[in-house]
Design a protein around this motif. Structure first.
Motif, PDB file in Angstrom:
ATOM      1  N   ASP A 423       0.904  -1.207  -0.008  1.00 21.71           N
ATOM      2  CA  ASP A 423      -0.012   0.086   0.139  1.00 21.71           C
ATOM      3  C   ASP A 423       0.843   1.114   0.031  1.00 21.71           C
ATOM      4  O   ASP A 423       1.759   1.295   0.947  1.00 21.71           O
ATOM      5  N   THR A 424       0.425   2.188  -1.064  1.00 22.41           N
ATOM      6  CA  THR A 424       1.367   3.492  -0.827  1.00 22.41           C
ATOM      7  C   THR A 424       0.902   4.225   0.099  1.00 22.41           C
ATOM      8  O   THR A 424      -0.441   3.955   0.686  1.00 22.41           O
ATOM      9  N   VAL A 425       1.663   5.373   0.321  1.00 20.41           N
ATOM     10  CA  VAL A 425       1.181   6.204   1.307  1.00 20.41           C
ATOM     11  C   VAL A 425      -0.185   6.963   0.950  1.00 20.41           C
ATOM     12  O   VAL A 425      -1.186   7.189   1.683  1.00 20.41           O
ATOM     13  N   GLU A 426      -0.018   7.199  -0.597  1.00 20.61           N
ATOM     14  CA  GLU A 426      -1.541   8.026  -0.986  1.00 20.61           C
ATOM     15  C   GLU A 426      -2.712   6.809  -0.696  1.00 20.61           C
ATOM     16  O   GLU A 426      -3.785   7.354  -0.451  1.00 20.61           O
ATOM     17  N   GLU A 427      -2.529   5.559  -0.991  1.00 22.73           N
ATOM     18  CA  GLU A 427      -3.687   4.661  -0.806  1.00 22.73           C
ATOM     19  C   GLU A 427      -4.007   4.461   0.573  1.00 22.73           C
ATOM     20  O   GLU A 427      -5.116   4.340   0.988  1.00 22.73           O
ATOM     21  N   GLN A 428      -3.126   4.662   1.663  1.00 22.69           N
ATOM     22  CA  GLN A 428      -3.402   4.471   3.033  1.00 22.69           C
ATOM     23  C   GLN A 428      -4.269   5.703   3.368  1.00 22.69           C
ATOM     24  O   GLN A 428      -5.162   5.485   4.287  1.00 22.69           O
ATOM     25  N   ARG A 429      -3.733   6.797   2.915  1.00 20.73           N
ATOM     26  CA  ARG A 429      -4.674   7.987   3.227  1.00 20.73           C
ATOM     27  C   ARG A 429      -5.956   8.065   2.803  1.00 20.73           C
ATOM     28  O   ARG A 429      -7.059   8.444   3.150  1.00 20.73           O
ATOM     29  N   VAL A 430      -6.383   7.732   1.523  1.00 21.82           N
ATOM     30  CA  VAL A 430      -7.648   7.383   0.879  1.00 21.82           C
ATOM     31  C   VAL A 430      -8.400   6.222   1.612  1.00 21.82           C
ATOM     32  O   VAL A 430      -9.449   6.469   1.899  1.00 21.82           O
ATOM     33  N   HIS A 431      -7.952   5.171   1.768  1.00 23.25           N
ATOM     34  CA  HIS A 431      -8.535   4.110   2.123  1.00 23.25           C
ATOM     35  C   HIS A 431      -8.782   3.877   3.707  1.00 23.25           C
ATOM     36  O   HIS A 431      -9.673   3.097   4.088  1.00 23.25           O
ATOM     37  N   SER A 432      -7.822   4.933   4.408  1.00 25.81           N
ATOM     38  CA  SER A 432      -8.040   4.717   5.926  1.00 25.81           C
ATOM     39  C   SER A 432      -8.095   6.282   6.152  1.00 25.81           C
ATOM     40  O   SER A 432      -7.001   6.489   6.999  1.00 25.81           O
ATOM     41  N   PRO A 433      -8.647   7.098   5.867  1.00 24.79           N
ATOM     42  CA  PRO A 433      -8.774   8.558   6.455  1.00 24.79           C
ATOM     43  C   PRO A 433      -9.043   8.527   8.026  1.00 24.79           C
ATOM     44  O   PRO A 433      -9.769   7.698   8.103  1.00 24.79           O
ATOM     45  N   PRO A 434      -9.096   9.720   8.394  1.00 25.23           N
ATOM     46  CA  PRO A 434      -9.228   9.941   9.839  1.00 25.23           C
ATOM     47  C   PRO A 434     -10.655   9.784   9.908  1.00 25.23           C
ATOM     48  O   PRO A 434     -11.506  10.260   9.172  1.00 25.23           O
ATOM     49  N   ALA A 435     -11.162   9.121  11.015  1.00 22.64           N
ATOM     50  CA  ALA A 435     -12.696   8.772  11.189  1.00 22.64           C
ATOM     51  C   ALA A 435     -13.237   9.937  11.751  1.00 22.64           C
ATOM     52  O   ALA A 435     -14.599   9.735  11.207  1.00 22.64           O
TER      53      ALA A 435
END
Length: 711
Positions: A423-435
């Motif tokens: 998982d790239t950093v961009e993918e982590q930010r999109v798929h696991s954003p702050p709740a």
């Protein structure tokens, strides 16, 4: 183990509720309650397990509240890129020997092989409740528990039925029956109407939304078992409807348990219905009977405080309450809470971790407001697809652990571990954003909406709906005459243009023959004054009549710089939205009177081509870089232009004004003011209902059409 346990009734009118008073004996308060409850209250449902105690991660200053349940499935959807190896089953993952704690990294390692036990922060043999107070007051579950504490209801059903698959079906049946009682759906708070900080975490909420994107499926621990290292006591837990695993103090998750069940769920990225009219929002708000109050577990705009300030907050909780209550307004008032929530979201963007750029919520239309949610569906997700309009009922999850776990994953990721690098950093930010910015909803019930008009019954096939339709059909003819007169005045006295506008507004794609959509009726209203506010006011009138609409200003700048076609971002693994990603039955008004001389670049040419395909074929070709994928749609397109439009249309009507008002602004405003709200609501029902009703053409009408066509 000694202890004194008393059972007293609270009041005569509430005989079903009890208060348990326990005086601690030498054996401890928790043991006394545990021994007394099965004997005194055999029918009481099992209470939800206590949250997982904090675990200090090795090499980190941060404490993680517990392991995340889910691991994103490594199968890419919709041509999203190369496939990944599937995650290991729980047994194999446990023996894989990965270093570090169990965490919700969004990858298969979330199941596996933590070194050392996961235990509470207290000393051995010490209860999390110690030192216990002299009295512990606990109320039995009340009637409102299914709204405020749905997980306790799920826990009770799970405890009664054990790990058998029937418990999941019974949960769905329970909430389905509850929502059918006495308009209970109006008591469920909606994320469309209520700011996030007014909603209680883990409460039942609803959300009216459009599916903007579909993420990869997730694996999660549907059922897992915990063990107490001291007493060797084993307890089963359910992982459904949760993001983070929970277990009691001094307990560990047994990853090698034969009782563990790995399940699968689908995640949808959902946004509010694009272009939803203001009268639709107001009608839903007025019908809502939900009672909400500011939640003390969520701060709209939270900045870092010093240790002394934190300590002061703990000693004086009233200050914390004042901090939350300071800028709160009436949720049914002039929209202050909405504005505050928007400001809160902006604040979260500014203080996002690692100074990363603000998170794009991926709304299709510019200027849209409202929450975006990760909707987790557990069954029959194949019935839903991108651009579907849904209403979901589920459990709200805004656990800050989700953000902490992902930040910890980024810090602890190793370039030598192939599972870490997927998982790239961009993918982590999109798929696991702050709740706090993109909350999660764990769906219990979901239904595809035929329409979003709050003045109509949700489903027209029910018996109650049929009586409503039959009674409304009685006044159809006079109502059409009233609507025709209203639109005639709006079109400056042109009754023929008003007739065609009514036909356009009730048109819908009812079938497709090969690639040809049947039922669409795109109208080009030519003869509109150039650079005039007339087209803007025509759109405002249409906006007052239809549930969802958007005005596309066809200028050279917009055509060359706007993003009309959704495209796939493979770096972040998401579908980036575009202006033409709209819900079914949305009215799109293209204002061509603003078009001036200029040159279209490559983007502008693609956008014009996309508009032409939308009008002719009722489809939009989404860009997946290596290929294009057709997404059928059902969008009513009205083109206003000075001369004949550059875009194709099914019918061109040249406007012939009979009156020229000296002040167009005042004329259009007075026209809307003169219509009674009750009559305006009937217009809205008329236009939405005729789109949905089935119809048949008699032989006489068919013969007349054939003869007219021959002539």
């Amino acid at each position: 183990m000694k202890g004194t346990v008393k059972l007293n009734s609270v009041a005569e009118e509430e005989k079903s509720r009890f208060v348990l008073l326990a005086e601690p004996g030498p054996g401890g308060l928790v043991a006394a309650i545990a021994a007394a409850l099965p004997r005194l209250l055999p029918g009481q449902r099992e209470q939800p397990a206590r949250p997982f105690p904090p675990v200090v991660l090795p090499g980190s200053k941060m404490a993680a509240p517990g392991p995340a349940l889910a691991s994103r499935r490594s199968v890419r959807g919709r041509g999203a890129g190369p496939s990944r190896p599937p995650p290991l089953p729980p047994r194999e993952a446990a023996s894989a020997g990965s270093s570090g704690p169990i965490s919700g990294s969004g990858r298969a390692r979330g199941y596996g092989g933590a070194q050392g036990p996961i235990s509470g922060s207290g000393r051995s043999g010490e209860s999390r409740l110690a030192p216990a107070p002299a009295r512990l007051v606990r109320k039995m579950p009340c009637v409102a528990d299914w709204l405020n504490s749905p997980l306790s209801i799920v826990q009770g059903i799970f405890a009664q039925n054990g790990p058998s698959p029937d418990w999941e079906k019974k949960v769905t049946e329970y909430f389905t029956e509850k929502l059918k009682e006495n308009n209970a759906t109006n008591w469920v708070p909606s994320l469309n109407d209520v700011p996030l900080h007014y909603l209680k975490p883990n409460s039942l909420v609803k959300f009216r939304c459009m599916v903007q994107d579909m993420f990869d499926p997730e694996f999660y621990m549907g059922v897992y078992e915990t063990i107490d290292p001291n007493t060797k006591t084993r307890v089963l837990h359910f992982g459904k409807f949760r993001d983070v695993a929970e277990c009691g103090p001094q307990q560990e998750i047994d990853l090698n348990s034969s009782q563990m069940v790995t399940s699968e769920r689908q995640t949808f990225y959902c946004v509010p219905v694009p272009g939803e009219s203001a009268w639709v929002k107001e009608a839903y708000i007025s019908a809502s009977q939900a009672r909400v109050s500011p939640s003390t577990s969520y701060t709209p705009s939270r900045h870092k405080r010093s240790y002394e300030e934190d300590e002061d907050m703990e000693l004086h909780p009233s200050k914390q309450k004042e901090q939350h209550m300071g800028n709160i307004g009436d949720i049914h008032g002039c929209g202050e809470p909405k504005r505050l929530e928007t400001e809160a979201s902006a604040g979260h963007q500014l203080i996002s971790p690692n100074c990363s750029p603000p998170l794009d919520l991926n709304f299709p239309l510019p200027g849209e407001k409202g929450p975006a949610c990760l909707v987790k569906v557990y069954e029959r997700w194949d019935n839903f697809k991108v651009n579907d309009t849904l209403e979901v009922y589920g459990i709200l999850s805004v656990d800050p652990v989700l953000s902490l776990v992902n930040n910890e994953d980024r810090e602890n990721s190793s370039p030598l571990d192939p599972m870490e690098c997927m998982d790239t950093v961009e993918e982590q930010r999109v798929h696991s954003p702050p709740a706090s910015l993109v909350p999660r909803i764990h769906v219990i019930l979901a239904q595809k909406l035929q329409h979003i008009n709050p003045l109509l019954p949700a489903c027209l096939n029910e018996e109650e709906s049929k009586s409503f339709v039959s009674s409304f059909m009685m006044e159809l003819s006079p109502l059409r005459a009233e609507l025709l007169g209203f639109l005639t005045h709006a079109l400056l006295g042109d009754s023929l243009a008003a007739e065609y506008l009514i036909l356009h507004l009730i048109s819908t794609v009812y079938a497709r023959r090969d690639v040809l959509p049947l039922g669409k009726f795109t109208v080009n209203l030519s003869g509109c004054p150039r650079n005039s506010i007339f087209t803007e006011h025509i759109y405002r009138i249409i906006q007052q009549l239809v549930p969802a609409s958007y005005r596309l200003q066809m200028t050279i700048e917009n055509m060359n710089h706007s993003r009309f076609i959704p495209h796939k971002d493979y770096t972040a693994n998401r579908l980036v939205s575009g202006v033409l990603q709209l819900a079914s039955n949305t009215s799109l008004v293209i204002d061509e009177t603003l078009l001036e001389q200029g040159q279209l670049d490559t983007t502008g040419v693609h956008n014009v081509t996309a508009l032409g395909n939308l009008i002719t074929w009722q489809k939009v070709d989404y860009d997946f870089s290596y290929h294009q994928m057709e997404f059928p749609c059902n969008i009513n397109v009205l083109i206003t232009s000075e001369g004949r439009s550059l875009l194709p249309s099914d019918c061109q009507v040249h406007l012939q004004p009979q009156i020229i008002p000296p002040n167009m602004e005042e004329y259009m405003t007075s026209l809307l003011t003169a219509v009674l709200p009750s009559m305006l609501n009937k217009f809205r029902i008329y236009l939405s209902l005729l789109r949905l009703l089935d119809y048949s053409i008699s032989d006489e009408v068919t013969k007349a059409v054939e003869e007219d066509f021959v002539e």
